[in-house]
Design a protein around this motif. Structure first.
Motif, mmCIF file in Angstrom:
data_model
loop_
_atom_site.group_PDB
_atom_site.id
_atom_site.type_symbol
_atom_site.label_atom_id
_atom_site.label_comp_id
_atom_site.label_asym_id
_atom_site.label_seq_id
_atom_site.Cartn_x
_atom_site.Cartn_y
_atom_site.Cartn_z
ATOM 1 N N ILE A 1 1.147 5.128 -6.767
ATOM 2 C CA ILE A 1 1.267 6.005 -5.598
ATOM 3 C C ILE A 1 0.631 7.360 -5.887
ATOM 4 O O ILE A 1 -0.090 7.921 -5.050
ATOM 5 N N ALA A 2 0.880 7.889 -7.082
ATOM 6 C CA ALA A 2 0.307 9.182 -7.464
ATOM 7 C C ALA A 2 -1.218 9.126 -7.457
ATOM 8 O O ALA A 2 -1.889 10.069 -7.011
ATOM 9 N N TRP A 3 -1.775 8.027 -7.939
ATOM 10 C CA TRP A 3 -3.238 7.866 -7.984
ATOM 11 C C TRP A 3 -3.818 7.874 -6.574
ATOM 12 O O TRP A 3 -4.828 8.524 -6.303
ATOM 13 N N TYR A 4 -3.169 7.139 -5.656
ATOM 14 C CA TYR A 4 -3.676 7.066 -4.286
ATOM 15 C C TYR A 4 -3.501 8.397 -3.553
ATOM 16 O O TYR A 4 -4.321 8.766 -2.705
ATOM 17 N N GLU A 5 -2.435 9.118 -3.860
ATOM 18 C CA GLU A 5 -2.227 10.415 -3.218
ATOM 19 C C GLU A 5 -3.337 11.402 -3.561
ATOM 20 O O GLU A 5 -3.682 12.266 -2.745
ATOM 21 N N GLN A 6 -3.894 11.286 -4.744
ATOM 22 C CA GLN A 6 -4.969 12.183 -5.159
ATOM 23 C C GLN A 6 -6.274 11.898 -4.422
ATOM 24 O O GLN A 6 -7.145 12.765 -4.328
ATOM 25 N N ARG A 7 -6.401 10.696 -3.884
ATOM 26 C CA ARG A 7 -7.676 10.275 -3.301
ATOM 27 C C ARG A 7 -7.624 10.019 -1.802
ATOM 28 O O ARG A 7 -8.661 10.000 -1.142
ATOM 29 N N TYR A 8 -6.437 9.798 -1.271
ATOM 30 C CA TYR A 8 -6.306 9.485 0.146
ATOM 31 C C TYR A 8 -5.129 10.254 0.742
ATOM 32 O O TYR A 8 -4.236 10.707 0.023
ATOM 33 N N VAL A 9 -5.145 10.367 2.065
ATOM 34 C CA VAL A 9 -4.025 10.989 2.770
ATOM 35 C C VAL A 9 -3.013 9.890 3.085
ATOM 36 O O VAL A 9 -3.303 8.977 3.866
ATOM 37 N N LEU A 10 -1.852 9.958 2.463
ATOM 38 C CA LEU A 10 -0.837 8.926 2.641
ATOM 39 C C LEU A 10 0.339 9.457 3.449
ATOM 40 O O LEU A 10 0.798 10.578 3.234
ATOM 41 N N ASN A 11 0.806 8.638 4.364
ATOM 42 C CA ASN A 11 2.030 8.950 5.101
ATOM 43 C C ASN A 11 3.092 7.954 4.654
ATOM 44 O O ASN A 11 3.108 6.808 5.091
ATOM 45 N N ARG A 12 3.959 8.383 3.762
ATOM 46 C CA ARG A 12 4.958 7.472 3.195
ATOM 47 C C ARG A 12 6.336 7.655 3.831
ATOM 48 O O ARG A 12 7.353 7.329 3.230
ATOM 49 N N ARG A 13 6.386 8.142 5.034
ATOM 50 C CA ARG A 13 7.657 8.350 5.717
ATOM 51 C C ARG A 13 7.869 7.278 6.775
ATOM 52 O O ARG A 13 6.957 7.007 7.563
ATOM 53 N N PRO A 14 9.036 6.673 6.871
ATOM 54 C CA PRO A 14 10.149 6.791 5.923
ATOM 55 C C PRO A 14 9.826 6.064 4.617
ATOM 56 O O PRO A 14 9.089 5.082 4.616
ATOM 57 N N ILE A 15 10.366 6.556 3.528
ATOM 58 C CA ILE A 15 10.081 5.985 2.218
ATOM 59 C C ILE A 15 10.931 4.740 1.998
ATOM 60 O O ILE A 15 12.158 4.787 2.052
#
Length: 219
Positions: free
Chosen positions: A19-33
């Motif tokens: 998840i950390a890797w993808y957050e650095q490269r893409y805009v992620l909407n992880r809500r609700p988690i």
């Protein structure tokens, strides 16, 4: 999708890092988690029908040992089980005739790939890509790779003995299962700062009463 052959009990750690890797490269909407998942069983049981139960999909070990594919096996075996219950076919016979040869071929492919190493795997992958560009169909190579033949049939006893481990299940059935591998030195590393934060975030949510759909273990 994460496939782990080692460190199964630390799957959350790998998920946090992913998840950390993808957050650095893409805009992620992880809500609700939320976190959901499951475990596949790479095994060859001696029975697919036992004590009134029909074992389909991953529950019956009907999963590709090479790539981890299993959706088609799950759907096909589910349909066959339904037809068997309705009296239209014999589930055990149909599974052994239509699906088991493919699963065994995938185990043989995995056995051979383990012996050629990363370089051999890259050669196969590159050949697959070239074949796809040439024919315009990526499945053509897969159909050839999974076509049971005489050589593959001769290799199966060797693969069964050398790669799979025999185990007796609680329900009385016997399976030959692909075991988890022991950890390697490269599996030991410190998580990134962001991965630790993501893990703490999930722990806080879990303490509020949310549960995962499966537990982490080496079972």
């Amino acid at each position: 999708c994460t496939c782990l052959w080692r460190q199964q009990s630390k799957s959350s750690r790998y998920l946090n890092e992913t998840i950390a890797w993808y957050e650095q490269r893409y805009v992620l909407n992880r809500r609700p988690i939320k976190r959901v998942g499951g475990k596949g069983d790479f095994a060859q049981p001696n029975k697919y029908v036992h004590e009134g139960r029909y074992y389909v999909g991953e529950a019956g070990g009907l999963q590709d040992c090479m790539w981890g594919f299993g959706m088609r096996y799950a759907i096909t075996s589910g349909v066959l089980a339904a037809k068997s219950i309705l009296g239209e076919c014999d589930y055990e016979t149909e599974v052994r005739g239509r699906l088991v040869p493919l699963v065994r071929t995938s185990a043989i492919n995995r056995f051979l790939m383990n012996r050629v190493g990363d370089r051999g795997f890259k050669m196969v992958a590159n050949h697959w890509m070239r074949d796809q560009e040439k024919k315009g169909d990526g499945l053509a190579f897969m159909r050839w790779l999974y076509k049971p033949g005489i050589v593959w049939s001769l290799l199966w006893p060797i693969v069964k003995l050398g790669m799979l481990r025999r185990k007796r299940l609680a329900d009385g059935r016997t399976v030959h299962r692909m075991p988890f591998r022991k950890s390697l030195s490269r599996d030991i590393w410190e998580p990134s700062v962001r991965a630790v934060e993501i893990g703490a975030q999930w722990d806080a949510i879990r303490r509020s009463g949310v549960k995962t759909s499966f537990g982490e273990s080496d079972a």
